[in-house]
Write a protein that holds these residues in place. Structure first.
Motif, mmCIF file in Angstrom:
data_model
loop_
_atom_site.group_PDB
_atom_site.id
_atom_site.type_symbol
_atom_site.label_atom_id
_atom_site.label_comp_id
_atom_site.label_asym_id
_atom_site.label_seq_id
_atom_site.Cartn_x
_atom_site.Cartn_y
_atom_site.Cartn_z
ATOM 1 N N VAL A 45 0.849 -1.199 0.000
ATOM 2 C CA VAL A 45 0.000 0.000 0.000
ATOM 3 C C VAL A 45 0.886 1.252 0.000
ATOM 4 O O VAL A 45 0.390 2.361 0.111
ATOM 5 C CB VAL A 45 -0.946 0.038 1.224
ATOM 6 N N MET A 53 -3.305 -0.685 -4.202
ATOM 7 C CA MET A 53 -3.664 0.742 -4.162
ATOM 8 C C MET A 53 -4.736 1.075 -5.191
ATOM 9 O O MET A 53 -5.592 1.939 -4.966
ATOM 10 C CB MET A 53 -2.425 1.605 -4.390
ATOM 11 N N ASN A 56 -7.995 0.198 -3.580
ATOM 12 C CA ASN A 56 -8.363 1.175 -2.557
ATOM 13 C C ASN A 56 -8.823 2.492 -3.161
ATOM 14 O O ASN A 56 -9.757 3.127 -2.672
ATOM 15 C CB ASN A 56 -7.184 1.413 -1.607
ATOM 16 N N ALA A 59 -12.498 2.499 -4.148
ATOM 17 C CA ALA A 59 -13.489 2.162 -3.118
ATOM 18 C C ALA A 59 -14.746 3.016 -3.275
ATOM 19 O O ALA A 59 -14.669 4.240 -3.420
ATOM 20 C CB ALA A 59 -12.885 2.367 -1.734
ATOM 21 N N ALA A 91 -9.225 -5.685 6.092
ATOM 22 C CA ALA A 91 -9.876 -4.410 5.788
ATOM 23 C C ALA A 91 -9.564 -3.356 6.843
ATOM 24 O O ALA A 91 -10.226 -2.313 6.913
ATOM 25 C CB ALA A 91 -11.393 -4.611 5.674
ATOM 26 N N GLY A 93 -7.228 -1.310 7.075
ATOM 27 C CA GLY A 93 -6.431 -0.184 6.573
ATOM 28 C C GLY A 93 -6.771 1.188 7.137
ATOM 29 O O GLY A 93 -5.875 1.932 7.564
ATOM 30 N N THR A 121 -14.284 -0.814 8.105
ATOM 31 C CA THR A 121 -13.384 -1.967 8.220
ATOM 32 C C THR A 121 -14.113 -3.310 8.222
ATOM 33 O O THR A 121 -13.550 -4.315 8.652
ATOM 34 C CB THR A 121 -12.526 -1.866 9.498
ATOM 35 N N LEU A 137 -14.570 -2.704 -3.140
ATOM 36 C CA LEU A 137 -14.829 -2.201 -1.791
ATOM 37 C C LEU A 137 -16.058 -1.309 -1.870
ATOM 38 O O LEU A 137 -16.046 -0.289 -2.546
ATOM 39 C CB LEU A 137 -13.617 -1.415 -1.271
ATOM 40 N N GLU A 143 -10.220 0.533 2.807
ATOM 41 C CA GLU A 143 -8.886 0.195 2.306
ATOM 42 C C GLU A 143 -8.511 -1.200 2.778
ATOM 43 O O GLU A 143 -8.652 -1.496 3.963
ATOM 44 C CB GLU A 143 -7.828 1.180 2.823
ATOM 45 N N ILE A 144 -8.068 -2.019 1.855
ATOM 46 C CA ILE A 144 -7.500 -3.298 2.274
ATOM 47 C C ILE A 144 -5.993 -3.126 2.458
ATOM 48 O O ILE A 144 -5.375 -2.250 1.856
ATOM 49 C CB ILE A 144 -7.809 -4.433 1.283
ATOM 50 N N ASP A 145 -5.443 -3.969 3.301
ATOM 51 C CA ASP A 145 -4.004 -3.925 3.582
ATOM 52 C C ASP A 145 -3.526 -5.370 3.705
ATOM 53 O O ASP A 145 -3.963 -6.092 4.598
ATOM 54 C CB ASP A 145 -3.760 -3.156 4.884
#
Length: 319
Positions: A45, A53, A56, A59, A91, A93, A121, A137, A143-145
């Motif tokens: 990320v 990215m 994200n 989203a 999730a 992030g 999240t 998303l 944001e996923i991480d």
């Protein structure tokens, strides 16, 4: 028997990555580090144009099609995030960015800020399409991480690269993720010696030595990234249900497993469960082993058929 090693290092993924071989092979070393860099660029990320990215950035707008490898990893992270009582949540992030633990601007956010970010999240708000490898998303700001499992996945890929190049004795160290190939040529029993760090040690002292062969060793601990405010320590392992760092009896959890990806996943899950529940889980899953380092300076070992442990610290005791 080979009696000398050749260590190669590069700074990648925000840490020092090392590869130890027992015959020099610059071609393979180049392939390994090139593979790690390619995967880091896809999964991080911290790259503006990484595949993660791109997901994200879209989203709340539209699905994003990613490569099969990235989708497969996201799919695994998604399933683990939905496990009952799982402390693993890919999730997470928005909360990570809010607290900034280990980075410039780290802070204790207000309860309202944490509440607002928690709303972003929920892994149930993520749609995956296996046919097209699309990830969506649903809410803007989500944001996923994949940071919690990227190292494990990459270590496992590196192992395959080495095996494809006829290397079957090596150590891959991705900073917290150590993966051993085959048996050590330096030990009569074929065991690799892996040091377990003493939490919060100023001089990298060890709690003990883990002996394994052809296994992964992954450690998650509250000493890796943290800050202290008003005599309270805030670390980077979050409780997905509260938005605050987990607070239990553990300083670290080390998982011994067949794959590094398993180690990444279960070091987080077992930390969240705490010693008693984690021990019960492991008894039902003998393919996994763990070393628990507790705040009361005791160490608990579970499923010791897969490893041996030698205590070297005078600060800790084995019950």
């Amino acid at each position: 028997m080979l009696n000398s090693s050749h260590e190669y290092t590069q700074v990648l993924m925000g840490t020092t990555v090392s590869l130890t071989l027992y015959e020099p092979n610059e071609t393979v070393v180049h392939r390994v580090f090139h593979t790690i860099k390619l995967l880091e660029d896809k999964l991080t990320v911290n790259r503006r144009h990484s595949e993660v990215m791109s997901i994200n950035a879209a989203a709340g707008k539209h699905p994003v099609i990613v490569s099969r490898a990235v989708f497969s990893l996201i799919e695994q992270a998604y399933k683990v995030s939905l496990m009952p009582n799982s402390c693993f949540n890919f999730a997470i992030g928005p909360l990570v960015k809010l607290w900034k633990i280990g980075f410039q601007g780290q802070q204790v956010p207000s309860p309202q800020q944490i509440h607002d970010q928690l709303l972003l999240t929920d892994p149930n708000e993520i749609e995956l399409d296996p046919k097209t490898c699309a990830v969506f998303l649903k809410k803007k700001g989500m944001e996923i991480d994949l940071g919690a499992i990227a190292k494990g996945y990459i270590a496992d890929v590196v192992k395959v690269v080495l095996q494809q190049n006829n290397i079957h004795q090596a150590i891959i160290n991705l900073g917290g993720n150590v993966l051993t190939l085959g048996k050590s040529p330096l030990d009569k029993n074929g065991n690799w010696q892996i040091g377990l760090k003493e939490p919060f040690s100023l001089n990298n002292e060890l709690v003990g030595i883990i002996q394994v062969n052809d296994k992964s060793v992954v450690t998650s601990g509250i000493y890796e990234r943290y800050f202290t405010l008003n005599n309270h320590r805030y670390h980077h392992i979050f409780d997905p249900s509260t938005g605050y760092p987990l607070d239990n009896e553990l300083e670290s959890v080390t998982v011994i497993s067949d794959t590094s990806l398993e180690g990444d996943i279960f070091s987080t899950i077992l930390y969240g469960l705490g010693v008693k529940k984690a021990g019960n889980y492991l008894i039902e899953h003998p393919n996994l082993s763990a070393i628990f380092v507790l705040k009361n300076k005791t160490i608990e070992l579970v499923n010791t058929d897969n490893f041996a442990f030698q205590l070297v610290s005078q600060q800790y005791v084995l019950p």
